[in-house]
Design a protein around this motif. Structure first.
Motif, PDB file in Angstrom:
ATOM      1  N   PHE A 170       0.836  -1.199   0.000  1.00  0.00           N
ATOM      2  CA  PHE A 170       0.000   0.000   0.000  1.00  0.00           C
ATOM      3  C   PHE A 170       0.873   1.251   0.000  1.00  0.00           C
ATOM      4  O   PHE A 170       1.948   1.281   0.611  1.00  0.00           O
ATOM      5  N   THR A 171       0.401   2.301  -0.669  1.00  0.00           N
ATOM      6  CA  THR A 171       1.049   3.604  -0.557  1.00  0.00           C
ATOM      7  C   THR A 171       0.764   4.175   0.827  1.00  0.00           C
ATOM      8  O   THR A 171      -0.168   3.732   1.522  1.00  0.00           O
ATOM      9  N   LEU A 172       1.524   5.177   1.227  1.00  0.00           N
ATOM     10  CA  LEU A 172       1.296   5.795   2.532  1.00  0.00           C
ATOM     11  C   LEU A 172      -0.103   6.389   2.605  1.00  0.00           C
ATOM     12  O   LEU A 172      -0.791   6.243   3.629  1.00  0.00           O
ATOM     13  N   ALA A 173      -0.546   7.014   1.526  1.00  0.00           N
ATOM     14  CA  ALA A 173      -1.882   7.609   1.522  1.00  0.00           C
ATOM     15  C   ALA A 173      -2.953   6.546   1.738  1.00  0.00           C
ATOM     16  O   ALA A 173      -3.899   6.743   2.510  1.00  0.00           O
ATOM     17  N   ASP A 174      -2.807   5.407   1.071  1.00  0.00           N
ATOM     18  CA  ASP A 174      -3.803   4.340   1.226  1.00  0.00           C
ATOM     19  C   ASP A 174      -3.714   3.664   2.592  1.00  0.00           C
ATOM     20  O   ASP A 174      -4.729   3.190   3.123  1.00  0.00           O
ATOM     21  N   VAL A 175      -2.524   3.620   3.168  1.00  0.00           N
ATOM     22  CA  VAL A 175      -2.394   3.087   4.525  1.00  0.00           C
ATOM     23  C   VAL A 175      -3.204   3.949   5.494  1.00  0.00           C
ATOM     24  O   VAL A 175      -3.919   3.442   6.369  1.00  0.00           O
ATOM     25  N   LYS A 176      -3.115   5.250   5.332  1.00  0.00           N
ATOM     26  CA  LYS A 176      -3.858   6.159   6.212  1.00  0.00           C
ATOM     27  C   LYS A 176      -5.365   5.989   6.025  1.00  0.00           C
ATOM     28  O   LYS A 176      -6.124   5.990   7.006  1.00  0.00           O
ATOM     29  N   VAL A 177      -5.803   5.833   4.782  1.00  0.00           N
ATOM     30  CA  VAL A 177      -7.229   5.601   4.521  1.00  0.00           C
ATOM     31  C   VAL A 177      -7.662   4.280   5.149  1.00  0.00           C
ATOM     32  O   VAL A 177      -8.723   4.185   5.784  1.00  0.00           O
ATOM     33  N   ALA A 178      -6.835   3.245   4.980  1.00  0.00           N
ATOM     34  CA  ALA A 178      -7.162   1.932   5.539  1.00  0.00           C
ATOM     35  C   ALA A 178      -7.269   1.998   7.060  1.00  0.00           C
ATOM     36  O   ALA A 178      -8.172   1.391   7.664  1.00  0.00           O
ATOM     37  N   ALA A 179      -6.372   2.725   7.703  1.00  0.00           N
ATOM     38  CA  ALA A 179      -6.404   2.845   9.158  1.00  0.00           C
ATOM     39  C   ALA A 179      -7.682   3.536   9.613  1.00  0.00           C
ATOM     40  O   ALA A 179      -8.306   3.135  10.611  1.00  0.00           O
ATOM     41  N   ALA A 180      -8.090   4.574   8.892  1.00  0.00           N
ATOM     42  CA  ALA A 180      -9.323   5.288   9.240  1.00  0.00           C
ATOM     43  C   ALA A 180     -10.545   4.389   9.071  1.00  0.00           C
ATOM     44  O   ALA A 180     -11.441   4.369   9.920  1.00  0.00           O
ATOM     45  N   ARG A 181     -10.584   3.609   7.988  1.00  0.00           N
ATOM     46  CA  ARG A 181     -11.713   2.696   7.770  1.00  0.00           C
ATOM     47  C   ARG A 181     -11.745   1.599   8.834  1.00  0.00           C
ATOM     48  O   ARG A 181     -12.829   1.206   9.295  1.00  0.00           O
ATOM     49  N   ALA A 182     -10.597   1.113   9.215  1.00  0.00           N
ATOM     50  CA  ALA A 182     -10.550   0.065  10.237  1.00  0.00           C
ATOM     51  C   ALA A 182     -11.065   0.591  11.571  1.00  0.00           C
ATOM     52  O   ALA A 182     -11.768  -0.117  12.299  1.00  0.00           O
ATOM     53  N   ARG A 183     -10.722   1.830  11.896  1.00  0.00           N
ATOM     54  CA  ARG A 183     -11.196   2.402  13.154  1.00  0.00           C
ATOM     55  C   ARG A 183     -12.713   2.537  13.172  1.00  0.00           C
ATOM     56  O   ARG A 183     -13.346   2.434  14.225  1.00  0.00           O
ATOM     57  N   ARG A 184     -13.321   2.767  12.018  1.00  0.00           N
ATOM     58  CA  ARG A 184     -14.765   2.973  11.933  1.00  0.00           C
ATOM     59  C   ARG A 184     -15.538   1.679  11.661  1.00  0.00           C
ATOM     60  O   ARG A 184     -16.767   1.709  11.562  1.00  0.00           O
ATOM     61  N   LEU A 194       5.213   5.181   8.414  1.00  0.00           N
ATOM     62  CA  LEU A 194       4.264   4.082   8.512  1.00  0.00           C
ATOM     63  C   LEU A 194       3.811   3.883   9.962  1.00  0.00           C
ATOM     64  O   LEU A 194       2.638   3.617  10.236  1.00  0.00           O
ATOM     65  N   ALA A 195       4.739   4.025  10.899  1.00  0.00           N
ATOM     66  CA  ALA A 195       4.392   3.862  12.309  1.00  0.00           C
ATOM     67  C   ALA A 195       3.397   4.924  12.756  1.00  0.00           C
ATOM     68  O   ALA A 195       2.578   4.684  13.647  1.00  0.00           O
ATOM     69  N   ALA A 196       3.474   6.096  12.129  1.00  0.00           N
ATOM     70  CA  ALA A 196       2.576   7.194  12.496  1.00  0.00           C
ATOM     71  C   ALA A 196       1.255   7.151  11.741  1.00  0.00           C
ATOM     72  O   ALA A 196       0.370   7.972  11.999  1.00  0.00           O
ATOM     73  N   ALA A 197       1.104   6.210  10.813  1.00  0.00           N
ATOM     74  CA  ALA A 197      -0.080   6.176   9.946  1.00  0.00           C
ATOM     75  C   ALA A 197      -1.241   5.384  10.530  1.00  0.00           C
ATOM     76  O   ALA A 197      -2.306   5.319   9.926  1.00  0.00           O
ATOM     77  N   GLY A 198      -1.027   4.737  11.684  1.00  0.00           N
ATOM     78  CA  GLY A 198      -2.131   4.034  12.318  1.00  0.00           C
ATOM     79  C   GLY A 198      -2.092   2.526  12.217  1.00  0.00           C
ATOM     80  O   GLY A 198      -3.100   1.868  12.476  1.00  0.00           O
ATOM     81  N   VAL A 199      -0.944   1.943  11.845  1.00  0.00           N
ATOM     82  CA  VAL A 199      -0.842   0.488  11.779  1.00  0.00           C
ATOM     83  C   VAL A 199      -0.292  -0.057  13.094  1.00  0.00           C
ATOM     84  O   VAL A 199       0.224   0.694  13.933  1.00  0.00           O
TER      85      VAL A 199
END
Length: 285
Positions: free
Chosen positions: A221-235, A257-262
């Motif tokens: 995943f790109t960093l942008a998509d990692v951040k989107v994935a983290a937000a969707r997982a939280r919701r 990556l560590a700061a992106a929510g994984v």
């Protein structure tokens, strides 16, 4: 932190020694008297994280049961060029015949520990994210290499195919889809086992979330998509799964990556690309 149960360690070392000694050691047997004794010290030829002292000594004890040694630095210690890591005293023939095998194993383990430490140190201060290895290990050396990863401050992923459910891309193809694969895993795996699934897109992420995966691996995943994935997982209405990111991981990407929510960053390079440390054996009578 034991390296390996003694019988398994001895079997591994004996196989390695046999690569050199199946036909004997012509040079040593011709030049060195059988009664001669010597002392050898392992010296770091560059900065490294020491690892494998017990394995280093055990190699020589397989050739000379009376060999004795001392670890001058503990596994996990950072040392500079010139540091003496371990010493061993015993029959000179055993020290000479076992030199390459002992160094090969210790250099490999120290190289992996050094690389694991670099990745662990790249995490932001106070981060709860785990750096883990993968199964991309040297055949026959997984136990030693995974020990080295832990010594370096990182963590181990599943040890074998029987230790966890991890549904990857080819499993998904063979099963007919993510939802089907997860449902079958839930029905057939032990109740104590979590179900992890690898996804290659945000669309597959949504399917894995809807199917209730316990752990989702974001592959390449790109960093942008990692951040989107983290937000969707939280919701997610099905509970937040653990998120693992893997594929194309470099040292430079660890902080972002560590700061992106994984929760987990798995790095095959800890084992498959780690450069062996430079360690020499100096012999003295």
């Amino acid at each position: 932190m034991p390296v390996l149960a003694a019988p398994l360690l001895d079997a591994l070392i004996d196989r390695a020694l046999d690569e050199d000694l199946a036909g004997g050691d012509l040079t040593t047997e011709a030049c060195i008297d059988a009664s001669a004794r010597a002392t050898a010290k392992a010296v770091a030829r560059g900065p490294l994280v020491a690892c494998g002292g017990a394995v280093f000594l055990r190699v020589f004890q397989r050739l000379d049961p009376e060999a004795e040694g001392e670890a001058l630095v503990a596994d996990g210690a950072r040392v500079d060029t010139g540091a003496v890591l371990w010493t061993v005293r015993g029959r000179a023939r055993a020290l000479l015949s076992g030199e390459r095998t002992a160094l090969n194993l210790a250099q490999r383990m120290s190289g992996i520990a050094t690389e694991a430490r670099r990745y662990a140190d790249a995490l932001p201060a106070g981060s709860g994210v785990r750096i883990t290895d993968t199964r991309k290990t040297t055949p026959g050396l997984r136990a030693l290499e995974r020990y080295a990863v832990r010594i370096g401050g990182a963590h181990n992923h599943r040890d074998s195919l029987g230790s966890a459910v991890l549904i990857k891309d080819n499993h998904i193809v063979a099963a007919g889809g993510i939802s089907t694969a997860i449902a079958r895993a839930r029905a057939r795996a032990p109740h104590t086992t979590k179900v992890e699934v690898e996804v290659a897109s945000l669309q597959e992420l949504d399917e894995a979330l809807a199917a209730g995966a316990d752990i989702i691996m974001l592959d390449n995943f790109t960093l942008a998509d990692v951040k989107v994935a983290a937000a969707r997982a939280r919701r997610s209405q099905h509970g937040r799964p653990l998120l693992e990111v893997s594929g194309g991981i470099t040292l430079e990407r660890i902080p972002e990556l560590a700061a992106a929510g994984v929760d987990v960053i798995s790095v095959g390079a800890l084992t498959h690309s780690a450069r062996s440390a430079d360690i020499a054996l100096d012999l003295a009578l």
